[in-house]
Structure formats: structure tokens, C-alpha cells
Motif scaffolding. Structure first.
Motif, mmCIF file in Angstrom:
data_model
loop_
_atom_site.group_PDB
_atom_site.id
_atom_site.type_symbol
_atom_site.label_atom_id
_atom_site.label_comp_id
_atom_site.label_asym_id
_atom_site.label_seq_id
_atom_site.Cartn_x
_atom_site.Cartn_y
_atom_site.Cartn_z
ATOM 1 N N LEU A 52 73.873 36.059 45.705
ATOM 2 C CA LEU A 52 73.916 35.102 46.805
ATOM 3 C C LEU A 52 75.164 35.370 47.642
ATOM 4 C CD1 LEU A 52 73.053 31.981 44.639
ATOM 5 C CD2 LEU A 52 71.509 33.094 46.264
ATOM 6 N N GLU B 129 73.419 22.521 55.323
ATOM 7 C CA GLU B 129 73.704 23.910 54.958
ATOM 8 C C GLU B 129 75.033 23.993 54.199
ATOM 9 O OE1 GLU B 129 74.262 28.348 56.970
ATOM 10 O OE2 GLU B 129 73.996 26.600 58.258
ATOM 11 N N LEU C 267 68.886 29.295 42.406
ATOM 12 C CA LEU C 267 68.686 28.220 43.380
ATOM 13 C C LEU C 267 67.818 27.109 42.793
ATOM 14 C CD1 LEU C 267 68.139 30.087 46.784
ATOM 15 C CD2 LEU C 267 70.232 29.064 45.878
ATOM 16 N N ASP D 274 59.335 29.486 47.856
ATOM 17 C CA ASP D 274 60.254 30.617 48.018
ATOM 18 C C ASP D 274 59.728 31.851 47.302
ATOM 19 O OD1 ASP D 274 62.096 29.333 49.638
ATOM 20 O OD2 ASP D 274 63.446 28.794 48.000
ATOM 21 N N HIS E 291 65.161 27.461 49.559
ATOM 22 C CA HIS E 291 65.741 28.221 50.675
ATOM 23 C C HIS E 291 64.928 28.056 51.952
ATOM 24 C CE1 HIS E 291 66.778 31.765 53.144
ATOM 25 N NE2 HIS E 291 67.942 31.746 52.530
ATOM 26 N N PHE F 176 71.430 29.899 54.776
ATOM 27 C CA PHE F 176 70.933 28.665 54.174
ATOM 28 C C PHE F 176 70.785 27.559 55.210
ATOM 29 C CE2 PHE F 176 72.264 31.261 50.753
ATOM 30 C CZ PHE F 176 71.455 30.923 49.684
ATOM 31 N N ALA G 225 67.766 25.585 54.308
ATOM 32 C CA ALA G 225 67.673 25.173 52.905
ATOM 33 C C ALA G 225 67.841 23.661 52.777
ATOM 34 C CB ALA G 225 68.751 25.881 52.090
ATOM 35 N N ASN H 115 66.908 37.986 56.127
ATOM 36 C CA ASN H 115 67.831 37.145 55.372
ATOM 37 C C ASN H 115 68.194 37.713 54.007
ATOM 38 O OD1 ASN H 115 68.112 35.268 57.401
ATOM 39 N ND2 ASN H 115 66.466 33.952 56.646
#
Length: 307
Positions: A80, A63, A135, A203, A142, A167, A170, A149
Motif C-alpha cells: 500500500l 480519504e 484493507l 474490490d 477501495h 484512496f 475509499a 491506481n
């Protein structure tokens, strides 16, 4: 380490190498630990501090790697969450983020009390597409897109500004392993369900599902039973392709082949077959839940839900 809530109290000061954070209130809790609203003593700025339990610290390194990549950008520009620092305090590991107002799930429940209109959803969709595009450019998936979230920056604005957070699940897109269970139940993309190779596109599936939930004020697919989730996917979108079914590692968890006048064909297992094969009882379709048979049926959602 003892439970987070038994040792940390309101008014306590968390000390990093350069900053003191005073706990104002606890604003979130999960298996990982707690999230505290804190004041930076030197500036009076308010921040969110994620306080981790010991059992989650070793899972935090990936993360942090993802957050470090994101912080090389301007997080505000790409919707973000902004990450400030990591520090150790006593027996705790703390991650400091900008403080945002509330997540979309809280907004639906406390501010609206109902579903969202399309003109409210559209700017949220646009902002999240910008976030996911960035991303993807960083090679990050993610894996946990859901209303919890996505945080609102300020609910008083006419156009809602949102940011993607959390994250913890992620990972680099290049390190994905097909066959692994990812994403929350209901939000799980078909390729993940079937055990097929997948990309950052999962995602996009999660985002589409989330936007549908904002419109419906309920889940598009059932989230308490993977069999019902797959059944709903098949009813709304049709059967997966022959190739997808042939090469999916988890295909036989949900589907079987049987002969008909055209040869071997695939069909969805019955609830009884699913329960016997997987040794997990398939749940019944909730009687209160409307049955959609295509995405076009969502055009009539206002009638079905009386909103």
C-alpha cells in the motif's frame, strides 16, 4: 481558487510546518488538481505531492481517515502507498506520498507496448491480494481498483513490485449503501450494477477485471456504455440469479420479465428497449472488438489479438 496549474510553477517551494518541498516536475493531473514530483530540501528525498483544488478538499476527509488507518501498518509489507503528511500551503491543500515510478497503464503503453504474460501478471496478482486482504481487515473498501491506481515501485526489477494508491473513493465497508453507483465503468461489479447489497468483494471483482486487462491489453468489458458492459457480462458469465434480479434496485435498467411456456422469465433488454427506458442511447458493439462468449475463450486470446 484559480486553477492549480496557473499558480504553481517548477522550482516553487511548498512549505509544511516542518518540511520544505521543491517542485521538480508535474507528473499527474486530474479533476482533483495535480500531482507534483518534489524534493525534500533537508534530505533530497523525492516524494509525490497531491495538490488539491478547493472543490475537492471537503471530500478529502474520508480519504485522510482511510490513509491514517493504513499508516498504522507497515505499508511496504502490505503493498500500500506510504502517506507522509497533509499540509496547507497558501490556498492549497497538499497530501505527501512516497514517490513511485509509474502506474500499470503507463507501463503497458511505454515499456511493454503489448499485453503482459501470465508469469508477469501472477506476482502482481499476489501483491494486490495481500493489499486487499489487509484493507478488508481494516474494514476499508477501495472502490477504484484499476491499472491507473496500481503503481510500480521499480520497473528495473525482474519481479515487478507494485503498490495500491489513490484512496479518494475509499470508504468504511460498514457504511456502504446499496444502490449507489461506484467503481469505474467496465470495472463495476454485478451487485453494484444491479443495485444489490455489496461488500469488500467488489474490490476483488475490480482486481480480476484489471488482471484480465493486463493479459488482453484491452478492456474485458466495454467501458463506454453500461448497456454493452452488462451485455458482455451476461454473454461471458450467464444471467444473474433469479434472486439477484428480483431484489436489485437497478434490475429494470437492464432486464425485463416476459412470459414463456415455463412462466415468467428474465431477459436482457434489447438496445432499443434500454435506450427508450433509460433515455440514454445504447452504443453499438465496436466492429474491431472480438466477441467472447465465455471466459474460456480467453485461452485463444493470442490468436484473436495476434500477439
Amino acid at each position: 481558487m484559480a486553477a492549480v496549474e496557473s499558480q504553481l510553477i517548477l522550482g516553487q517551494v511548498l512549505q509544511s510546518s516542518s518540511t520544505q518541498y521543491t517542485i521538480i516536475e508535474f507528473i499527474g493531473e486530474g479533476a482533483f488538481g495535480k500531482v507534483a514530483k518534489c524534493q525534500v530540501n533537508s534530505t533530497s528525498e523525492l516524494v509525490a505531492v497531491k495538490i488539491l483544488k478547493d472543490t475537492f478538499v471537503q471530500d478529502m476527509e474520508e480519504e485522510l481517515s482511510m490513509l491514517s488507518k493504513i499508516n498504522l501498518l507497515d505499508p511496504d509489507q502490505f503493498n500500500l502507498v506510504k502517506f507522509h503528511e497533509r499540509f496547507e500551503y497558501s490556498s492549497y491543500t497538499c497530501l505527501v506520498f512516497e514517490l513511485l515510478e509509474m502506474n500499470l497503464l503507463q507501463f503497458l503503453k511505454t515499456k511493454l507496448g503489448s499485453s503482459m504474460y501470465v508469469n508477469q501478471i501472477r506476482p502482481i496478482a499476489k501483491q494486490m491480494l495481500v493489499a486487499l486482504q489487509r484493507l478488508q481487515s481494516l474494514g476499508i473498501t477501495h472502490n477504484d481498483i484499476k491499472p491507473d491506481n496500481v503503481m510500480l515501485v521499480n520497473t528495473e526489477e525482474d519481479t515487478l513490485q507494485v503498490k495500491l494508491i489513490d484512496f479518494g473513493l475509499a470508504h468504511p465497508s460498514s457504511s456502504t449503501t446499496h444502490g449507489k453507483w461506484l467503481q469505474p465503468m467496465g470495472y463495476r461489479a454485478p451487485e453494484v450494477c444491479l443495485g444489490l447489497p455489496f461488500t469488500e468483494a467488489i474490490d476483488m471483482w475490480g482486481l480480476g477485471y484489471m488482471l484480465a486487462n493486463l493479459y488482453l491489453n484491452t478492456n474485458l468489458f466495454p467501458v463506454s456504455c453500461e448497456y454493452l458492459m452488462m451485455k458482455a457480462m451476461v454473454e461471458y458469465l450467464g444471467m444473474p440469479s433469479e434472486d439477484q434480479l428480483l431484489f436489485g434496485m437497478h434490475t429494470k435498467r437492464f432486464f425485463c420479465q416476459e412470459a414463456d411456456e415455463f412462466g415468467l422469465g428474465w431477459r436482457l433488454l434489447t438496445p432499443e428497449e434500454y435506450s427508450e427506458i433509460n433515455r440514454v442511447k445504447a452504443k453499438e458493439w465496436p466492429p474491431w472488438r472480438p466477441h467472447f462468449f465465455s471466459l474460456d475463450d480467453l485461452l485463444y486470446v493470442s490468436i484473436l489479438y495476434n500477439i
